[in-house]
Design a protein around this motif. Structure first.
Motif, mmCIF file in Angstrom:
data_model
loop_
_atom_site.group_PDB
_atom_site.id
_atom_site.type_symbol
_atom_site.label_atom_id
_atom_site.label_comp_id
_atom_site.label_asym_id
_atom_site.label_seq_id
_atom_site.Cartn_x
_atom_site.Cartn_y
_atom_site.Cartn_z
ATOM 1 N N SER A 33 0.833 -1.216 0.000
ATOM 2 C CA SER A 33 0.000 0.000 0.000
ATOM 3 C C SER A 33 0.862 1.257 0.000
ATOM 4 C CB SER A 33 -0.914 0.019 1.221
ATOM 5 O OG SER A 33 -1.821 -1.036 1.142
ATOM 6 N N ARG A 37 1.043 4.013 -2.988
ATOM 7 C CA ARG A 37 0.693 5.410 -2.701
ATOM 8 C C ARG A 37 1.838 6.342 -3.132
ATOM 9 N NH1 ARG A 37 0.135 4.906 2.777
ATOM 10 N NH2 ARG A 37 -1.677 3.599 2.580
ATOM 11 N N ILE A 109 -10.609 9.179 -6.561
ATOM 12 C CA ILE A 109 -9.897 8.161 -5.780
ATOM 13 C C ILE A 109 -10.861 7.524 -4.791
ATOM 14 C CG2 ILE A 109 -8.013 7.841 -4.133
ATOM 15 C CD1 ILE A 109 -6.799 10.406 -5.437
ATOM 16 N N ASP A 110 -10.775 6.207 -4.669
ATOM 17 C CA ASP A 110 -11.643 5.508 -3.709
ATOM 18 C C ASP A 110 -11.103 5.685 -2.308
ATOM 19 O OD1 ASP A 110 -13.138 4.554 -5.767
ATOM 20 O OD2 ASP A 110 -11.850 2.776 -6.031
ATOM 21 N N ILE A 111 -11.996 5.880 -1.381
ATOM 22 C CA ILE A 111 -11.582 5.898 0.023
ATOM 23 C C ILE A 111 -11.864 4.521 0.583
ATOM 24 C CG2 ILE A 111 -12.012 6.917 2.277
ATOM 25 C CD1 ILE A 111 -12.594 9.524 0.818
ATOM 26 N N ALA A 112 -10.817 3.886 1.033
ATOM 27 C CA ALA A 112 -10.919 2.454 1.323
ATOM 28 C C ALA A 112 -11.797 2.091 2.524
ATOM 29 C CB ALA A 112 -9.526 1.906 1.556
ATOM 30 N N ASP A 123 -15.879 14.786 4.586
ATOM 31 C CA ASP A 123 -14.777 15.696 4.930
ATOM 32 C C ASP A 123 -13.482 15.230 4.295
ATOM 33 O OD1 ASP A 123 -16.201 17.438 6.375
ATOM 34 O OD2 ASP A 123 -15.562 16.717 8.366
ATOM 35 N N GLN A 124 -13.261 13.930 4.427
ATOM 36 C CA GLN A 124 -12.023 13.352 3.873
ATOM 37 C C GLN A 124 -11.989 13.538 2.357
ATOM 38 O OE1 GLN A 124 -11.358 9.340 5.002
ATOM 39 N NE2 GLN A 124 -10.451 9.903 6.970
ATOM 40 N N ASP A 127 -11.057 17.077 1.587
ATOM 41 C CA ASP A 127 -9.617 17.280 1.823
ATOM 42 C C ASP A 127 -8.792 16.638 0.722
ATOM 43 O OD1 ASP A 127 -10.135 18.584 4.126
ATOM 44 O OD2 ASP A 127 -9.694 16.896 5.459
ATOM 45 N N LEU A 128 -9.207 15.418 0.429
ATOM 46 C CA LEU A 128 -8.486 14.643 -0.581
ATOM 47 C C LEU A 128 -8.519 15.356 -1.927
ATOM 48 C CD1 LEU A 128 -7.146 11.958 -0.129
ATOM 49 C CD2 LEU A 128 -9.154 10.833 -1.047
ATOM 50 N N LYS B 9 -4.945 17.036 6.883
ATOM 51 C CA LYS B 9 -5.430 16.805 5.506
ATOM 52 C C LYS B 9 -4.506 15.808 4.784
ATOM 53 C CE LYS B 9 -7.631 21.314 4.801
ATOM 54 N NZ LYS B 9 -9.008 20.885 5.049
ATOM 55 N N ASN B 12 -5.027 12.285 5.731
ATOM 56 C CA ASN B 12 -6.168 11.629 5.089
ATOM 57 C C ASN B 12 -5.765 10.903 3.804
ATOM 58 O OD1 ASN B 12 -8.017 12.377 6.979
ATOM 59 N ND2 ASN B 12 -8.619 14.263 5.945
ATOM 60 N N LEU B 13 -4.627 11.293 3.257
ATOM 61 C CA LEU B 13 -4.178 10.634 2.022
ATOM 62 C C LEU B 13 -3.796 9.172 2.265
ATOM 63 C CD1 LEU B 13 -2.000 13.363 0.272
ATOM 64 C CD2 LEU B 13 -4.376 12.836 -0.117
ATOM 65 N N SER B 15 -5.662 7.077 3.238
ATOM 66 C CA SER B 15 -6.796 6.245 2.824
ATOM 67 C C SER B 15 -6.721 5.865 1.346
ATOM 68 C CB SER B 15 -8.102 6.976 3.116
ATOM 69 O OG SER B 15 -8.099 8.207 2.433
ATOM 70 N N VAL B 16 -5.750 6.436 0.644
ATOM 71 C CA VAL B 16 -5.574 6.037 -0.766
ATOM 72 C C VAL B 16 -4.824 4.710 -0.790
ATOM 73 C CG1 VAL B 16 -4.499 6.661 -2.959
ATOM 74 C CG2 VAL B 16 -5.541 8.424 -1.546
ATOM 75 N N ASN B 17 -5.524 3.682 -1.184
ATOM 76 C CA ASN B 17 -4.934 2.332 -1.206
ATOM 77 C C ASN B 17 -5.218 1.655 -2.542
ATOM 78 O OD1 ASN B 17 -3.806 1.966 1.423
ATOM 79 N ND2 ASN B 17 -5.875 1.978 2.238
ATOM 80 N N PRO B 18 -4.377 0.737 -2.919
ATOM 81 C CA PRO B 18 -4.720 -0.030 -4.124
ATOM 82 C C PRO B 18 -5.935 -0.918 -3.848
ATOM 83 C CG PRO B 18 -2.790 -0.964 -3.076
ATOM 84 C CD PRO B 18 -3.133 0.287 -2.322
#
Lengths: 198, 280
Positions: A33, A37, A109-112, A123-124, A127-128, B9, B12-13, B15-18
């Motif tokens: 992961s 990223r 982008i997917d938030i997992a 919110d995320q 921000d994202l 902020k 929070n990145l 949470s970006v996962n494959p």
């Protein structure tokens, strides 16, 4: 890194050198992961980030077997070094590369983590979206240190090892990178505010 | 925007996962690719060798090496004494016992405790020598050289014990008999303390500079302790200590005499008495 951490790291490296595939798969599970990223935020394309992540692990395996990579202090640092080389090769092949997009608007982008509250997720997402928009505008070395330090939680020592710079240089770089990103984000927030008022 | 908000902020990145499906399929693909390049599972022996090598690499760190050295040193100091304490003077391990005792003395910081321990060790050695010499199977014509050596050792140990006792005496604060009497006499009627010291005893002790005679404290009301009482009780303790040390010296002399008369068993009994007194 603690002594136990060093022991574990040495152990797993020795296991991989002895062709232990299970040890390598454990390394893959732990780091995939973070490496994905790192690559994704550097090149900005999801599918290519997938391909390059696969390539990183395969190359890391081959490098460890042949000892052809300049030794890194930790296994994680070694993976990042390979990832940087893979990205450099990728840019080289695509000398006419397009500007970074961090994926287009059509493919957010997917938030997992689906268990999170919807408000938190919203919110995320905001921000994202904001960071996603501004990150590609940063200089590449700024982007790299921000991802390594604040997203993937690497230590200054590891970052220095990966980039071949001193810890002092990394600290200065981080400070400048954060300042630049903050300015960009504040600019965006101010623009949004003026649009809402109008 | 503060730096903290910006860092949140950025956080929070994470949470970006494959995608999970991609991770799983890529895992299989990677496993297949590395299997083709000669990957294998390791044998137990290989795992042992790897563990040992990794430990050795980690141990080469200066902090780890220093910590290991200290732990080993302390363990040797503490456990070796237990291990060798049963060794007798005619055993080959006796020298190890002496070394471990010296190490234990070396790590004892308090001077009085060190002296007390040294007296204990010396009397124990003397006791062991007497026990060995009391054994007729050992103490015979054939072992005359060794018997002579043990006789020498006994004298040396008794001398060591005496020297250490004199050090202990020097370390015990001198108690002035007059002060002891005057302090102890304060409130004696109220508290039921009865102190007595005969004039000739006092004069004799002061004139020859010897250990002051014992002040007898009959009863102390401990429930209402005041400063003068504390002073008087500590003086009494010191006086008792000095008396004990003199008594120890006396018993040592008796033990030596018995030893010289080849009455080894009685010498052992006397030395046991010394040991018991030191343990009090």
């Amino acid at each position: 890194m603690s002594l136990i951490g060093k022991f574990k790291d040495n152990k797993i490296l020795e296991q991989i050198k002895s062709h232990d595939k299970e040890a390598f798969i454990r390394v893959y599970d732990t780091n995939v992961s973070d490496i994905y990223r790192f690559i994704y935020f550097k090149i900005g394309h999801k599918d290519e980030a997938h391909d390059l992540t696969s390539a990183v692990f395969l190359k890391a395996w081959n490098h460890i077997q042949t000892n052809s990579l300049e030794s890194a202090k930790t296994l994680r640092a070694l993976l990042y070094k390979v990832a940087r080389n893979v990205i450099i090769d990728y840019y080289r092949e695509r000398s006419n590369r397009q500007p970074l997009s961090l994926d287009d608007e059509a493919n957010p982008i997917d938030i997992a983590d689906e268990s999170q509250d919807q408000a938190v997720q919203a919110d995320q997402s905001a921000d994202l979206e904001l960071i996603r928009k501004k990150l590609p505008l940063l200089k590449e070395e700024y982007r790299e240190v921000i991802i390594m330090r604040f997203v993937n939680d690497l230590s200054l020592e590891e970052m220095a090892d990966i980039s071949g710079k001193s810890r002092g240089n990394i600290r200065v770089l981080l400070h400048r990178a954060l300042k630049a990103l903050k300015e960009l984000v504040e600019e965006e927030i101010a623009d949004r505010g003026s649009v809402t008022q109008a | 925007m503060t730096e903290r908000q910006l860092l949140e902020k950025l956080n929070n990145l994470k949470s970006v996962n494959p995608e999970t499906s991609w991770q799983a399929s890529n895992r299989e693909l990677l496993l297949a690719q590395i299997s083709n390049s000669g990957a294998s599972s390791l044998s137990a022996w290989q795992v042992f060798v790897i563990n040992f090598q990794s430990f050795a690499k980690a141990a080469s760190q200066p902090a780890f090496a220093l910590a290991t050295f200290i732990v080993v040193l302390l363990s040797v100091g503490v456990f070796s004494h237990q291990l060798f304490s049963q060794a007798k003077p005619n055993d080959s391990l006796y020298i190890a016992r002496i070394i471990s005792e010296k190490a234990k003395l070396g790590v004892t910081l308090d001077a009085k405790s060190r002296d007390k321990m040294a007296v204990q060790f010396a009397t124990n050695h003397a006791q062991d020598i007497s026990t060995v010499l009391a054994d007729p199977e050992f103490n015979n014509e054939a072992n005359q050289d060794q018997v002579a050596k043990l006789n020498e050792s006994f004298k040396r140990e008794i001398e060591t014990a005496r020297t250490r006792i004199s050090y202990m005496k020097a370390e015990t604060p001198a108690v002035q008999p007059e002060a002891m009497v005057s302090i102890a006499n304060d409130d004696k009627e109220d508290k039921g303390v009865q102190v007595s010291l005969s004039e000739p005893d006092l004069a004799a002790a002061v004139s020859v500079g010897q250990t002051p005679p014992v002040v007898s404290v009959v009863a102390v009301d401990a429930s209402s302790t005041t400063e003068p009482e504390l002073a008087s009780s500590s003086s009494a303790v010191e006086a008792a200590e000095i008396e004990g040390e003199s008594e120890t010296e006396k018993i040592l002399e008796e033990a030596e005499e018995l030893f010289n008369n080849k009455d080894y068993n009685s010498a052992v009994d006397k030395l046991k008495e010394v040991d018991q007194m030191l343990k009090k």
